[in-house]
Design a protein around this motif. Structure first.
Motif, PDB file in Angstrom:
ATOM      1  N   PHE A  33       0.830  -1.163  -0.171  1.00 10.65           N
ATOM      2  CA  PHE A  33       0.057   0.045   0.065  1.00 10.65           C
ATOM      3  C   PHE A  33       0.844   1.274   0.010  1.00 10.65           C
ATOM      4  CE2 PHE A  33      -2.200  -3.481   2.163  1.00 10.65           C
ATOM      5  CZ  PHE A  33      -3.412  -3.519   1.235  1.00 10.65           C
ATOM      6  N   SER A  34       0.144   2.359  -0.386  1.00 13.52           N
ATOM      7  CA  SER A  34       0.686   3.676  -0.549  1.00 13.52           C
ATOM      8  C   SER A  34       0.040   4.591   0.391  1.00 13.52           C
ATOM      9  CB  SER A  34       0.998   3.996  -2.020  1.00 13.52           C
ATOM     10  OG  SER A  34       1.820   3.104  -2.546  1.00 13.52           O
TER      11      SER A  34
ATOM     12  N   ARG B 118       0.926  -5.488  -6.766  1.00 15.04           N
ATOM     13  CA  ARG B 118      -0.052  -5.098  -5.712  1.00 15.04           C
ATOM     14  C   ARG B 118      -1.618  -5.473  -5.794  1.00 15.04           C
ATOM     15  NH1 ARG B 118       1.698   0.240  -3.037  1.00 15.04           N
ATOM     16  NH2 ARG B 118       4.023  -0.050  -2.821  1.00 15.04           N
ATOM     17  N   PRO B 119      -1.719  -6.654  -5.511  1.00 14.30           N
ATOM     18  CA  PRO B 119      -2.694  -7.326  -5.504  1.00 14.30           C
ATOM     19  C   PRO B 119      -4.140  -6.951  -4.752  1.00 14.30           C
ATOM     20  CG  PRO B 119      -1.459  -8.794  -4.507  1.00 14.30           C
ATOM     21  CD  PRO B 119      -0.692  -7.506  -4.531  1.00 14.30           C
TER      22      PRO B 119
ATOM     23  N   ASN C 190     -13.625  -8.180  -2.759  1.00  6.38           N
ATOM     24  CA  ASN C 190     -13.084  -6.831  -2.909  1.00  6.38           C
ATOM     25  C   ASN C 190     -11.801  -6.556  -2.736  1.00  6.38           C
ATOM     26  OD1 ASN C 190     -15.804  -4.896  -2.228  1.00  6.38           O
ATOM     27  ND2 ASN C 190     -15.975  -6.784  -0.811  1.00  6.38           N
ATOM     28  N   ASP C 191     -10.995  -7.547  -3.007  1.00  7.52           N
ATOM     29  CA  ASP C 191      -9.501  -7.553  -2.966  1.00  7.52           C
ATOM     30  C   ASP C 191      -8.962  -6.879  -1.884  1.00  7.52           C
ATOM     31  OD1 ASP C 191      -9.193  -8.968  -5.617  1.00  7.52           O
ATOM     32  OD2 ASP C 191     -10.018  -6.861  -6.429  1.00  7.52           O
ATOM     33  N   LEU C 192      -9.339  -7.504  -0.738  1.00  5.04           N
ATOM     34  CA  LEU C 192      -8.868  -6.998   0.639  1.00  5.04           C
ATOM     35  C   LEU C 192      -7.675  -7.836   1.136  1.00  5.04           C
ATOM     36  CD1 LEU C 192     -12.262  -5.904   2.799  1.00  5.04           C
ATOM     37  CD2 LEU C 192     -10.549  -4.565   1.395  1.00  5.04           C
ATOM     38  N   LEU C 193      -6.753  -7.301   1.719  1.00  7.00           N
ATOM     39  CA  LEU C 193      -5.680  -8.038   2.483  1.00  7.00           C
ATOM     40  C   LEU C 193      -5.881  -7.939   4.045  1.00  7.00           C
ATOM     41  CD1 LEU C 193      -2.977  -9.555   2.791  1.00  7.00           C
ATOM     42  CD2 LEU C 193      -1.779  -7.306   2.976  1.00  7.00           C
TER      43      LEU C 193
ATOM     44  N   ARG D 144       1.186 -16.116  -2.193  1.00  8.70           N
ATOM     45  CA  ARG D 144       1.391 -14.747  -3.102  1.00  8.70           C
ATOM     46  C   ARG D 144       1.823 -13.588  -2.029  1.00  8.70           C
ATOM     47  NH1 ARG D 144      -4.230 -11.888  -4.803  1.00  8.70           N
ATOM     48  NH2 ARG D 144      -5.561 -12.394  -2.697  1.00  8.70           N
ATOM     49  N   VAL D 145       1.750 -13.744  -0.665  1.00  4.22           N
ATOM     50  CA  VAL D 145       2.117 -12.681   0.116  1.00  4.22           C
ATOM     51  C   VAL D 145       3.735 -13.184   0.328  1.00  4.22           C
ATOM     52  CG1 VAL D 145       2.070 -11.510   2.378  1.00  4.22           C
ATOM     53  CG2 VAL D 145      -0.001 -11.819   1.014  1.00  4.22           C
ATOM     54  N   VAL D 146       3.787 -14.435   0.798  1.00  4.82           N
ATOM     55  CA  VAL D 146       5.114 -14.712   1.330  1.00  4.82           C
ATOM     56  C   VAL D 146       6.132 -14.627   0.164  1.00  4.82           C
ATOM     57  CG1 VAL D 146       6.765 -16.699   1.917  1.00  4.82           C
ATOM     58  CG2 VAL D 146       4.299 -16.416   2.968  1.00  4.82           C
TER      59      VAL D 146
END
Length: 426
Positions: free
Chosen positions: A121-122, A183-184, A218-221, A280-282
């Motif tokens: 995120f930015s 940035r998924p 909603n493409d939330l992390l 995908r995060v690791v």
């Protein structure tokens, strides 16, 4: 100095933007008080036991044939033996399988949150948060990283999923941010689903799959602050939210991270934590600049904790911690039940470190803090610290984790007297 202090305090009360300036008030108060009821760390007796255990673990770890490797940079994702031993330990404690390759070593949950926030995120991106949340995390996300906080209502069963769905869809419906491989995620959902800080609540089982579904659509992390997960004081231990994001689901993408730490299990000074995260995060974290350059965080200490787990020392320490905290929370709640009037509400938590107290609507926790500070030399944490718009000013959080039982009785008695004094003035 007093004039300046109260001027800053008055400004903080009016502020509806969470930031470092607001926290200065609490720092000043803590300097002049015994901050025991505000502190979220293990009691000294447990830390003393942990010191003995760490010495035993170090004696074993530093005499192994490959001990010199602990002074190298180490693998980016963390020492393989540490992650495997941790996976075995967590699988046993959770009663659910934890895979080594889903674990990424960190130097604590704060670092884990910061790493995820900066990598995906930015400034200006959205973070959905429970309307009551860990105040230091709010400060990091909004104050340091300039992310946009969106509070979501919660009740005694955690975040209200119908409100979460509505707020997420309304906010992201106007969002032009596009996702891609690097940035998924469109936004973050930061939450404390188990033994919530500050309220002690747990996200209801039936709400967990709904949160995962909202995140996927909603493409939330979803970043779960899971530092209290293992500090359960009943046999009914909640499942971590990560386990609801099942890899064999048709819609699985990997949207949930469990952000854990040894700070509450062994001691905050060891500076070791972990993230249990989707691949995908690791995979992204293994290639990011700060991790790739520095190697494994707390590499040497994670080697020592590996031996602490293998020798059964962490199991023993955790068992003693549960016994101590279970006794302490009962002691504190018994004092509060005996001395506080029925107009003051609180719930006995089943785990974690904190009791959340709600005063009548017209009573301010700041006034209780002032009386407790001036009359008894103790401090409590006002409720507005935990809300990004400085709401919940009639609530306060107290910790039962870092005091021996006799001192806890004394502190809880003084707190009750302070509350009663303020109530009489209203």
């Amino acid at each position: 100095f007093q004039t300046l202090f109260f001027a800053v305090k008055a400004w903080a009360r009016r502020s509806d933007v969470y930031g470092q300036d607001y926290d200065i008030v609490g720092i000043r108060m803590a300097v002049h008080c015994k901050a025991t009821l505000t502190s979220g760390w293990p009691v000294a007796s447990l830390l003393a036991k942990a010191t003995t255990f760490l010495n035993q673990a170090a004696s074993k770890a530093l005499t192994l044939p490959n001990a010199v490797s602990l002074l190298e940079y180490g693998a980016v994702e963390g020492l393989s033996s540490f992650r495997q031993t941790l996976a075995t330990f967590l699988s046993r404690e959770y009663g659910d399988n934890v895979e080594r390759d889903d674990l990424f070593a960190t130097c604590g949950a704060t670092y884990g949150l910061y790493l995820l926030a900066t990598q995906f995120f930015s400034a200006g991106d959205v973070v959905f948060v429970e309307e009551l949340s860990y105040h230091r995390a709010l400060n990091i996300l909004a104050g340091d990283l300039k992310l946009q906080l969106m509070p979501v209502p919660m009740d005694e069963c955690g975040v209200m999923t119908h409100e979460l769905k509505r707020i997420v869809e309304e906010k992201l419906g106007m969002c032009e941010k596009r996702v891609d491989k690097s940035r998924p995620f469109k936004a973050m959902l930061y939450m404390i689903p188990t033994f919530h800080n500050p309220t002690g609540a747990c996200l209801a089982d039936e709400r967990c799959p709904l949160v995962v579904d909202i995140a996927r659509k909603n493409d939330l992390l979803v970043v779960c602050d899971d530092v209290y997960n293992l500090l359960a004081y009943t046999d009914d231990r909640p499942r971590r939210l990560f386990s609801y994001d099942k890899k064999d689901d048709p819609g699985y993408m990997g949207n949930v991270v469990s952000n854990g730490s040894f700070s509450k299990l062994f001691g905050p000074g060891v500076r070791v934590g972990w993230m249990e995260a989707p691949q995908r995060v690791v995979g992204h974290l293994k290639t990011c600049g700060i991790a790739f350059s520095g190697g494994s965080t707390s590499h040497c200490m994670s080697g020592l904790l590996t031996q602490a787990m293998e020798l059964g020392l962490q199991d023993q320490l955790l068992m003693e911690a549960r016994i101590f905290y279970k006794r302490n929370v009962s002691t504190m709640c018994e004092v509060l039940e005996k001395l506080l009037p029925s107009s003051v509400k609180f719930r006995r938590p089943k785990g974690g470190y904190f009791v959340w107290i709600t005063l009548p609507e017209h009573v301010r926790a700041d006034d209780v803090l002032e009386v407790c500070k001036q009359e008894y030399g103790i401090a409590v944490t006002p409720g507005q610290w935990f809300n990004c718009h400085a709401q919940f000013a009639n609530c306060l959080r107290v910790s039962f984790s870092c005091l021996p039982e006799d001192e806890l009785v004394d502190q809880a008695t003084k707190l009750s007297k302070g509350i009663c004094t303020v109530l009489e003035c209203h």
